[in-house]
Design a protein around this motif. Structure first.
Motif, PDB file in Angstrom:
ATOM      1  N   GLU A 147       0.834  -1.210   0.000  1.00  0.00           N
ATOM      2  CA  GLU A 147       0.000   0.000   0.000  1.00  0.00           C
ATOM      3  C   GLU A 147       0.866   1.257   0.000  1.00  0.00           C
ATOM      4  O   GLU A 147       0.553   2.235  -0.693  1.00  0.00           O
ATOM      5  CB  GLU A 147      -0.937   0.011   1.203  1.00  0.00           C
ATOM      6  CG  GLU A 147      -1.946  -1.130   1.231  1.00  0.00           C
ATOM      7  CD  GLU A 147      -1.398  -2.401   1.881  1.00  0.00           C
ATOM      8  OE1 GLU A 147      -0.180  -2.435   2.168  1.00  0.00           O
ATOM      9  OE2 GLU A 147      -2.174  -3.346   2.083  1.00  0.00           O
ATOM     10  N   GLU A 148       1.956   1.224   0.764  1.00  0.00           N
ATOM     11  CA  GLU A 148       2.853   2.378   0.810  1.00  0.00           C
ATOM     12  C   GLU A 148       3.541   2.588  -0.534  1.00  0.00           C
ATOM     13  O   GLU A 148       3.725   3.721  -0.983  1.00  0.00           O
ATOM     14  CB  GLU A 148       3.889   2.208   1.925  1.00  0.00           C
ATOM     15  CG  GLU A 148       3.302   2.275   3.320  1.00  0.00           C
ATOM     16  CD  GLU A 148       4.369   2.213   4.398  1.00  0.00           C
ATOM     17  OE1 GLU A 148       5.550   2.499   4.085  1.00  0.00           O
ATOM     18  OE2 GLU A 148       4.026   1.872   5.543  1.00  0.00           O
ATOM     19  N   ALA A 149       3.932   1.491  -1.175  1.00  0.00           N
ATOM     20  CA  ALA A 149       4.570   1.599  -2.492  1.00  0.00           C
ATOM     21  C   ALA A 149       3.603   2.195  -3.508  1.00  0.00           C
ATOM     22  O   ALA A 149       3.980   3.064  -4.303  1.00  0.00           O
ATOM     23  CB  ALA A 149       5.056   0.234  -2.954  1.00  0.00           C
ATOM     24  N   LEU A 150       2.349   1.766  -3.480  1.00  0.00           N
ATOM     25  CA  LEU A 150       1.360   2.292  -4.428  1.00  0.00           C
ATOM     26  C   LEU A 150       1.121   3.777  -4.204  1.00  0.00           C
ATOM     27  O   LEU A 150       1.013   4.555  -5.159  1.00  0.00           O
ATOM     28  CB  LEU A 150       0.049   1.515  -4.302  1.00  0.00           C
ATOM     29  CG  LEU A 150       0.097   0.061  -4.790  1.00  0.00           C
ATOM     30  CD1 LEU A 150      -1.193  -0.665  -4.424  1.00  0.00           C
ATOM     31  CD2 LEU A 150       0.334  -0.001  -6.299  1.00  0.00           C
ATOM     32  N   ARG A 151       1.056   4.201  -2.949  1.00  0.00           N
ATOM     33  CA  ARG A 151       0.875   5.637  -2.664  1.00  0.00           C
ATOM     34  C   ARG A 151       2.092   6.429  -3.109  1.00  0.00           C
ATOM     35  O   ARG A 151       1.964   7.549  -3.637  1.00  0.00           O
ATOM     36  CB  ARG A 151       0.622   5.849  -1.166  1.00  0.00           C
ATOM     37  CG  ARG A 151      -0.777   5.457  -0.717  1.00  0.00           C
ATOM     38  CD  ARG A 151      -1.075   6.004   0.667  1.00  0.00           C
ATOM     39  NE  ARG A 151      -0.237   5.390   1.690  1.00  0.00           N
ATOM     40  CZ  ARG A 151      -0.583   4.308   2.372  1.00  0.00           C
ATOM     41  NH1 ARG A 151      -1.747   3.716   2.145  1.00  0.00           N
ATOM     42  NH2 ARG A 151       0.227   3.816   3.293  1.00  0.00           N
ATOM     43  N   SER A 152       3.271   5.872  -2.909  1.00  0.00           N
ATOM     44  CA  SER A 152       4.495   6.551  -3.313  1.00  0.00           C
ATOM     45  C   SER A 152       4.567   6.692  -4.830  1.00  0.00           C
ATOM     46  O   SER A 152       4.967   7.735  -5.363  1.00  0.00           O
ATOM     47  CB  SER A 152       5.711   5.779  -2.784  1.00  0.00           C
ATOM     48  OG  SER A 152       6.890   6.534  -2.878  1.00  0.00           O
ATOM     49  N   ILE A 153       4.167   5.640  -5.536  1.00  0.00           N
ATOM     50  CA  ILE A 153       4.111   5.689  -7.007  1.00  0.00           C
ATOM     51  C   ILE A 153       3.132   6.763  -7.454  1.00  0.00           C
ATOM     52  O   ILE A 153       3.418   7.557  -8.359  1.00  0.00           O
ATOM     53  CB  ILE A 153       3.717   4.315  -7.575  1.00  0.00           C
ATOM     54  CG1 ILE A 153       4.863   3.302  -7.361  1.00  0.00           C
ATOM     55  CG2 ILE A 153       3.368   4.412  -9.060  1.00  0.00           C
ATOM     56  CD1 ILE A 153       4.463   1.866  -7.656  1.00  0.00           C
ATOM     57  N   PHE A 154       1.974   6.784  -6.830  1.00  0.00           N
ATOM     58  CA  PHE A 154       0.958   7.784  -7.177  1.00  0.00           C
ATOM     59  C   PHE A 154       1.506   9.200  -7.010  1.00  0.00           C
ATOM     60  O   PHE A 154       1.312  10.068  -7.879  1.00  0.00           O
ATOM     61  CB  PHE A 154      -0.279   7.596  -6.303  1.00  0.00           C
ATOM     62  CG  PHE A 154      -1.400   8.545  -6.601  1.00  0.00           C
ATOM     63  CD1 PHE A 154      -2.312   8.279  -7.617  1.00  0.00           C
ATOM     64  CD2 PHE A 154      -1.548   9.720  -5.879  1.00  0.00           C
ATOM     65  CE1 PHE A 154      -3.348   9.163  -7.908  1.00  0.00           C
ATOM     66  CE2 PHE A 154      -2.573  10.605  -6.164  1.00  0.00           C
ATOM     67  CZ  PHE A 154      -3.472  10.337  -7.173  1.00  0.00           C
ATOM     68  N   ASN A 155       2.214   9.443  -5.930  1.00  0.00           N
ATOM     69  CA  ASN A 155       2.708  10.791  -5.646  1.00  0.00           C
ATOM     70  C   ASN A 155       3.702  11.293  -6.684  1.00  0.00           C
ATOM     71  O   ASN A 155       3.674  12.469  -7.062  1.00  0.00           O
ATOM     72  CB  ASN A 155       3.364  10.834  -4.257  1.00  0.00           C
ATOM     73  CG  ASN A 155       2.356  10.708  -3.129  1.00  0.00           C
ATOM     74  OD1 ASN A 155       1.170  10.982  -3.310  1.00  0.00           O
ATOM     75  ND2 ASN A 155       2.816  10.281  -1.959  1.00  0.00           N
ATOM     76  N   VAL A 156       4.587  10.412  -7.163  1.00  0.00           N
ATOM     77  CA  VAL A 156       5.641  10.883  -8.075  1.00  0.00           C
ATOM     78  C   VAL A 156       5.163  10.986  -9.522  1.00  0.00           C
ATOM     79  O   VAL A 156       5.861  11.540 -10.368  1.00  0.00           O
ATOM     80  CB  VAL A 156       6.904  10.005  -7.996  1.00  0.00           C
ATOM     81  CG1 VAL A 156       7.449   9.980  -6.577  1.00  0.00           C
ATOM     82  CG2 VAL A 156       6.658   8.597  -8.508  1.00  0.00           C
ATOM     83  N   LEU A 157       3.977  10.460  -9.811  1.00  0.00           N
ATOM     84  CA  LEU A 157       3.429  10.588 -11.165  1.00  0.00           C
ATOM     85  C   LEU A 157       2.904  11.993 -11.410  1.00  0.00           C
ATOM     86  O   LEU A 157       2.350  12.638 -10.513  1.00  0.00           O
ATOM     87  CB  LEU A 157       2.285   9.592 -11.370  1.00  0.00           C
ATOM     88  CG  LEU A 157       2.663   8.152 -11.711  1.00  0.00           C
ATOM     89  CD1 LEU A 157       1.434   7.260 -11.629  1.00  0.00           C
ATOM     90  CD2 LEU A 157       3.298   8.061 -13.094  1.00  0.00           C
TER      91      LEU A 157
END
Length: 248
Positions: A147-157
């Motif tokens: 879940e943290e990885a997905l949120r981190s990916i979302f943020n940098v897009l």
């Protein structure tokens, strides 16, 4: 399961220990990683990756983050698409895998539009809104806190950016599932022992696939992380799936 516990294959381990255990696996298999990929999938992984490339809609001049990029298969595909005006960052948390990827790309004369970063997918060290596409191929199942990885990916897009997740998934069909289970738990460890002198790492591979969220669960996890228009595409009857989501 308690919050400080997670799975390493079928084993329950302390969450803080998983990254080290995964590191040991990839330190062990790095030298034979590409050979084993071809043998295990009979070369089909190359088709899966090209389909993921097509679904990414990456274009000339764009900026792509290849997370858990290992020996650089996806980076090789992306760097041709983005051209000299674009950029691809090949990243991995594992130094041995990243080193092999860097050497491989440099040996092929690829340097100008590719950069390298040893990073943790859960804590991406980039400012928000940096990338047109973030891809993680066969890496998400090894992440401790997905879940943290997905949120981190979302943020940098960037707004309008796409996340592409290529991962082993839930096989469709009971007969195929039985065949796949036999192949995974009997044949893969034997092949790992004969080719890479490491049966345990390939037993972990088979187990980690079964513990990874299935297609619908991962789709919902992406939506929870903020992605919109989430969808997935089953390949080879669900042996793998490509998930795609947008930051709108």
């Amino acid at each position: 399961m308690a919050e400080d516990k997670t799975h390493f294959g079928f084993r329950e381990v302390a969450a803080e220990d998983k990254a080290k255990l995964v590191k040991n696996v990839f330190d062990s298999v790095a030298n034979k990683y590409d050979v084993m990929n071809d043998l295990m999938s009979m070369g089909i992984h190359r088709i899966w990756k090209r389909i993921a490339l097509q679904l990414s809609h990456v274009r000339y001049g764009e900026k792509v983050l290849d997370l858990a990029g290992g020996t650089g298969d996806m980076t090789l595909l992306f760097q041709k698409r983005v051209g000299d005006a674009g950029q691809v960052v090949l990243s991995d948390i594992n130094a041995a895998m990243l080193s092999r990827g860097r050497d491989r790309l440099l040996d092929q004369g690829i340097s100008g539009n590719v950069q390298y970063a040893q990073i943790d997918a859960e804590k991406l060290p980039f400012a928000d809104n940096q990338f047109d596409c973030v891809c993680i191929a066969f890496g998400l199942r090894n992440v401790t806190h997905k879940e943290e990885a997905l949120r981190s990916i979302f943020n940098v897009l960037k707004p309008g950016g796409r996340a592409i997740i290529l991962e082993f998934s839930e096989v469709q069909g009971s007969l195929l599932k039985k065949t796949y289970d036999f192949y995974s738990f009997k044949f893969l460890p034997l092949m790992g022992k004969l080719v890479a002198n490491d049966a345990e790492s390939y037993r972990y591979l088979a187990e980690s696939i079964r513990m990874h969220p299935n297609q619908e669960t991962l789709k919902q996890m992406m939506a929870t992380a903020g992605f919109e228009r989430c969808e997935y595409f089953n390949l080879t009857h669900g042996v793998v799936a490509v998930h795609r989501g947008y930051k709108l």
